[in-house]
Scaffold this motif. Structure first.
Motif, PDB file in Angstrom:
ATOM      1  N   MET A 295       0.819  -1.212   0.000  1.00 31.11           N
ATOM      2  CA  MET A 295       0.000   0.000   0.000  1.00 31.11           C
ATOM      3  C   MET A 295       0.854   1.264   0.000  1.00 31.11           C
ATOM      4  SD  MET A 295      -3.099  -1.067   2.557  1.00 31.11           S
ATOM      5  CE  MET A 295      -3.961   0.474   2.367  1.00 31.11           C
ATOM      6  N   GLY A 296       1.975   1.224   0.735  1.00 29.69           N
ATOM      7  CA  GLY A 296       2.930   2.337   0.704  1.00 29.69           C
ATOM      8  C   GLY A 296       2.299   3.671   0.996  1.00 29.69           C
ATOM      9  N   GLN A 297       2.130   4.476  -0.073  1.00 30.59           N
ATOM     10  CA  GLN A 297       1.670   5.850   0.047  1.00 30.59           C
ATOM     11  C   GLN A 297       0.242   5.949   0.563  1.00 30.59           C
ATOM     12  OE1 GLN A 297       4.857   6.859  -0.185  1.00 30.59           O
ATOM     13  NE2 GLN A 297       3.931   8.747  -0.834  1.00 30.59           N
ATOM     14  N   ASP A 298      -0.524   4.866   0.450  1.00 28.29           N
ATOM     15  CA  ASP A 298      -1.924   4.926   0.851  1.00 28.29           C
ATOM     16  C   ASP A 298      -2.119   4.803   2.356  1.00 28.29           C
ATOM     17  OD1 ASP A 298      -2.725   2.981  -2.063  1.00 28.29           O
ATOM     18  OD2 ASP A 298      -2.670   5.154  -1.818  1.00 28.29           O
ATOM     19  N   LYS A 299      -1.058   4.535   3.073  1.00 22.44           N
ATOM     20  CA  LYS A 299      -1.203   4.382   4.521  1.00 22.44           C
ATOM     21  C   LYS A 299      -1.576   5.715   5.169  1.00 22.44           C
ATOM     22  CE  LYS A 299       1.965   0.554   5.472  1.00 22.44           C
ATOM     23  NZ  LYS A 299       3.076   0.121   6.322  1.00 22.44           N
ATOM     24  N   LEU A 300      -2.471   5.640   6.160  1.00 25.64           N
ATOM     25  CA  LEU A 300      -2.794   6.809   6.965  1.00 25.64           C
ATOM     26  C   LEU A 300      -1.771   6.916   8.088  1.00 25.64           C
ATOM     27  CD1 LEU A 300      -6.633   6.923   7.742  1.00 25.64           C
ATOM     28  CD2 LEU A 300      -5.304   8.619   6.502  1.00 25.64           C
ATOM     29  N   THR A 301      -1.335   8.142   8.376  1.00 26.58           N
ATOM     30  CA  THR A 301      -0.435   8.358   9.509  1.00 26.58           C
ATOM     31  C   THR A 301      -1.261   8.834  10.692  1.00 26.58           C
ATOM     32  OG1 THR A 301       1.363   8.939   8.015  1.00 26.58           O
ATOM     33  CG2 THR A 301       1.621   9.556  10.321  1.00 26.58           C
ATOM     34  N   VAL A 302      -1.228   8.060  11.754  1.00 23.11           N
ATOM     35  CA  VAL A 302      -2.023   8.334  12.954  1.00 23.11           C
ATOM     36  C   VAL A 302      -1.094   8.805  14.072  1.00 23.11           C
ATOM     37  CG1 VAL A 302      -3.610   7.354  14.662  1.00 23.11           C
ATOM     38  CG2 VAL A 302      -3.668   6.538  12.285  1.00 23.11           C
ATOM     39  N   GLY A 303      -1.392   9.964  14.643  1.00 26.08           N
ATOM     40  CA  GLY A 303      -0.639  10.442  15.806  1.00 26.08           C
ATOM     41  C   GLY A 303      -1.299   9.938  17.069  1.00 26.08           C
ATOM     42  N   LEU A 304      -0.616   9.071  17.795  1.00 29.31           N
ATOM     43  CA  LEU A 304      -1.178   8.485  19.012  1.00 29.31           C
ATOM     44  C   LEU A 304      -0.683   9.293  20.208  1.00 29.31           C
ATOM     45  CD1 LEU A 304      -2.962   5.994  18.833  1.00 29.31           C
ATOM     46  CD2 LEU A 304      -1.070   4.628  19.666  1.00 29.31           C
ATOM     47  N   VAL A 305      -1.594   9.944  20.913  1.00 32.85           N
ATOM     48  CA  VAL A 305      -1.233  10.832  22.027  1.00 32.85           C
ATOM     49  C   VAL A 305      -1.610  10.151  23.341  1.00 32.85           C
ATOM     50  CG1 VAL A 305      -1.421  13.181  22.937  1.00 32.85           C
ATOM     51  CG2 VAL A 305      -1.904  12.746  20.532  1.00 32.85           C
ATOM     52  N   TYR A 306      -0.650  10.035  24.251  1.00 30.52           N
ATOM     53  CA  TYR A 306      -0.918   9.282  25.480  1.00 30.52           C
ATOM     54  C   TYR A 306      -0.060   9.823  26.614  1.00 30.52           C
ATOM     55  CZ  TYR A 306       3.324   7.064  23.758  1.00 30.52           C
ATOM     56  OH  TYR A 306       4.596   6.860  23.285  1.00 30.52           O
TER      57      TYR A 306
ATOM     58  N   SER B  93      -1.148   2.050  29.406  1.00 33.00           N
ATOM     59  CA  SER B  93      -1.635   0.698  29.118  1.00 33.00           C
ATOM     60  C   SER B  93      -2.540   0.698  27.894  1.00 33.00           C
ATOM     61  CB  SER B  93      -2.413   0.136  30.309  1.00 33.00           C
ATOM     62  OG  SER B  93      -1.597   0.092  31.445  1.00 33.00           O
ATOM     63  N   THR B  94      -3.398   1.718  27.813  1.00 32.62           N
ATOM     64  CA  THR B  94      -4.303   1.831  26.668  1.00 32.62           C
ATOM     65  C   THR B  94      -3.505   2.011  25.378  1.00 32.62           C
ATOM     66  OG1 THR B  94      -5.986   2.850  28.076  1.00 32.62           O
ATOM     67  CG2 THR B  94      -6.257   3.130  25.709  1.00 32.62           C
ATOM     68  N   ALA B  95      -2.526   2.913  25.413  1.00 27.75           N
ATOM     69  CA  ALA B  95      -1.728   3.195  24.214  1.00 27.75           C
ATOM     70  C   ALA B  95      -0.978   1.950  23.752  1.00 27.75           C
ATOM     71  CB  ALA B  95      -0.745   4.335  24.495  1.00 27.75           C
TER      72      ALA B  95
ATOM     73  N   PRO C 222       4.125   8.178  17.641  1.00 24.08           N
ATOM     74  CA  PRO C 222       3.776   8.301  19.059  1.00 24.08           C
ATOM     75  C   PRO C 222       4.068   9.699  19.598  1.00 24.08           C
ATOM     76  CG  PRO C 222       5.807   7.039  18.807  1.00 24.08           C
ATOM     77  CD  PRO C 222       5.368   7.422  17.428  1.00 24.08           C
ATOM     78  N   PHE C 223       3.116  10.252  20.332  1.00 21.44           N
ATOM     79  CA  PHE C 223       3.274  11.521  21.050  1.00 21.44           C
ATOM     80  C   PHE C 223       3.046  11.216  22.529  1.00 21.44           C
ATOM     81  CE2 PHE C 223       2.091  12.878  16.834  1.00 21.44           C
ATOM     82  CZ  PHE C 223       2.664  14.129  16.634  1.00 21.44           C
ATOM     83  N   TYR C 224       4.109  11.296  23.315  1.00 23.67           N
ATOM     84  CA  TYR C 224       4.000  11.021  24.756  1.00 23.67           C
ATOM     85  C   TYR C 224       3.993  12.346  25.509  1.00 23.67           C
ATOM     86  CZ  TYR C 224       5.591   9.710  29.461  1.00 23.67           C
ATOM     87  OH  TYR C 224       5.723   9.574  30.821  1.00 23.67           O
TER      88      TYR C 224
ATOM     89  N   LEU D 266       7.223   3.239  25.553  1.00 24.05           N
ATOM     90  CA  LEU D 266       6.160   4.220  25.349  1.00 24.05           C
ATOM     91  C   LEU D 266       6.503   5.580  25.935  1.00 24.05           C
ATOM     92  CD1 LEU D 266       2.962   2.112  26.020  1.00 24.05           C
ATOM     93  CD2 LEU D 266       3.536   3.274  23.920  1.00 24.05           C
ATOM     94  N   LYS D 267       7.466   5.612  26.862  1.00 25.82           N
ATOM     95  CA  LYS D 267       7.790   6.896  27.496  1.00 25.82           C
ATOM     96  C   LYS D 267       8.745   7.738  26.664  1.00 25.82           C
ATOM     97  CE  LYS D 267       6.379   5.817  32.129  1.00 25.82           C
ATOM     98  NZ  LYS D 267       6.641   5.949  33.560  1.00 25.82           N
ATOM     99  N   LEU D 268       9.220   7.188  25.539  1.00 20.76           N
ATOM    100  CA  LEU D 268       9.998   7.949  24.561  1.00 20.76           C
ATOM    101  C   LEU D 268      11.068   8.827  25.206  1.00 20.76           C
ATOM    102  CD1 LEU D 268       7.145   9.165  22.161  1.00 20.76           C
ATOM    103  CD2 LEU D 268       8.678   7.246  21.819  1.00 20.76           C
ATOM    104  N   GLU D 269      11.868   8.198  26.092  1.00 16.18           N
ATOM    105  CA  GLU D 269      12.889   8.984  26.806  1.00 16.18           C
ATOM    106  C   GLU D 269      13.823   9.711  25.838  1.00 16.18           C
ATOM    107  OE1 GLU D 269      12.439   9.377  29.789  1.00 16.18           O
ATOM    108  OE2 GLU D 269      11.386   7.639  30.561  1.00 16.18           O
ATOM    109  N   ASN D 270      14.052   9.123  24.677  1.00 17.71           N
ATOM    110  CA  ASN D 270      14.974   9.741  23.715  1.00 17.71           C
ATOM    111  C   ASN D 270      14.243  10.500  22.604  1.00 17.71           C
ATOM    112  OD1 ASN D 270      17.140   8.478  25.068  1.00 17.71           O
ATOM    113  ND2 ASN D 270      16.642   6.563  24.015  1.00 17.71           N
TER     114      ASN D 270
END
Length: 364
Positions: A1-12, A24-26, A42-44, A67-71
């Motif tokens: 699918m490549g270009q057809d993928k949706l980019t979802v920003g997951l905020v948690y 846990s939900t994220a 991911p947006f933490y 999930l805590k994206l320390e870096n």
């Protein structure tokens, strides 16, 4: 699918007391996505309110600590990604934002307003429904306007309590009686709730609740079964089968929800077909009463004495792990967890497109 993928920003994450629940939900949502259809950014949000953004994910996470994206990149980079459309960026960094934040700053309309300002689609309820669904006093007024039956309650602010505590106590004792329940008006997940059996306990419970919020709800005690219904949709919402909570405690408090693991869910709820139909209809009425969109879980009491159905509250960002009531009710109704995620994203984009079609200036 490549270009057809949706980019979802997951905020948690987030600043609320439900930070860990959000993680846990994220984790559950990330691992359930169809990565042939979506890429995840991911947006933490830390407990201090700092944002962190990670790189695109095309495979599920394996470690909850990641999930805590320390870096991860910091707040400026994260918010630049959210507001990219407003900078005239040729291509949006994210196609849709998916907030998985519970409680304050997550399901109270604040982050939804941020996404509205950023002109970006997002999953779940809008600003008004989120704010109304968070403030139990406003919610109850909207339910009353919609003709929904509910238990007796008293709603007041800190300043009203400081000025008129004697009159308020008299009103509560006469109208609600003992025992009664005291709740902060704007906190989710049963934080700060107390049961009061006499005047001293009521005053103590109000003082405790005022540590969490400046508006208070006091409700009469109802000896009842607790039943919940999931709602999904925008203009034409659908309701799931009802499910029943058998609580481990005297009421469905924070530990009963999240920590002691002893509360039981009966899905579908053992109720008569006519009762199940009424619950589903009332859940849709409640969803419309707050101006809902996307998802909502409606929570009801069925009073034991006369089997009357009373609405307790709605939750616009219900628990969303695969073992939470909201997705389990849909699974029983015939919608899988992965299909539910697809549908929630479709509904968020649909609502955004409808808003884009509106005219915002006088063109006469």
């Amino acid at each position: 699918m490549g270009q057809d993928k949706l980019t979802v920003g997951l905020v948690y994450g987030g600043k609320s007391g439900e930070h860990e629940v959000s993680l846990s939900t994220a984790f559950a949502v990330m691992n359930a996505f169809d990565f042939d259809k979506y890429e995840i950014i991911p947006f933490y949000i830390t407990k201090q309110g700092m944002w962190r953004i990670g790189g695109k994910l095309a495979v599920p996470f394996t470690d909850l600590s990641e999930l805590k994206l320390e870096n991860g990149e910091g707040t400026q980079t994260a918010l630049n990604a959210v507001f990219s459309r407003l900078y005239g960026s040729e291509e949006a960094v994210v196609d849709i934002m998916f907030p998985l934040l519970h409680g304050t700053f997550g399901e109270d309309g604040t982050i939804q307003g941020l996404f509205e300002m950023a002109d970006i689609p997002y999953v779940g309820a809008g600003v008004l429904a989120s704010a109304a669904g968070m403030d139990k006093g406003i919610m109850k007024k909207l339910f009353s306007q919609a003709g929904l039956p509910q238990c007796k309650y008293c709603y007041f602010s800190r300043s009203e309590w400081e000025r008129n505590s004697y009159e308020l106590m008299q009103h509560m004792e006469d109208d609600l009686g003992y025992p009664c329940f005291v709740k902060p008006a704007n906190l989710g997940s049963s934080v700060g709730i107390s049961k009061a059996r006499d005047a001293k306990e009521l005053r103590d419970a109000i003082d405790k609740a005022l540590r969490f919020d400046h508006k208070i709800i006091v409700e009469e005690f109802v000896d009842a079964r607790e039943v919940e219904v999931s709602v999904l949709g925008n203009d034409e919402p659908m309701a799931s089968v009802p499910g029943e909570i058998i609580s481990s405690g005297e009421y469905y408090d924070y530990s009963a929800k999240y920590t002691d693991g002893k509360s039981e869910m009966l899905i579908p709820a053992p109720v008569e077909p006519d009762t199940a139909y009424q619950l589903r209809e009332l859940a849709i009425t409640a969803f419309k009463a707050i101006g809902g969109s996307g998802i909502t879980r409606a929570d009801f009491f069925i009073r034991r004495s006369d089997h009357a159905i009373l609405i307790n509250e709605v939750n616009t960002m219900p628990g969303f792990t695969p073992y939470s009531m909201y997705p389990l009710l849909w699974r029983e109704t015939g919608v899988s967890y992965r299909e539910l995620l697809d549908r929630m994203i479709e509904l968020g984009i649909e609502r955004h497109n409808h808003k884009q079609a509106l005219v915002y200036e006088n063109q006469d």
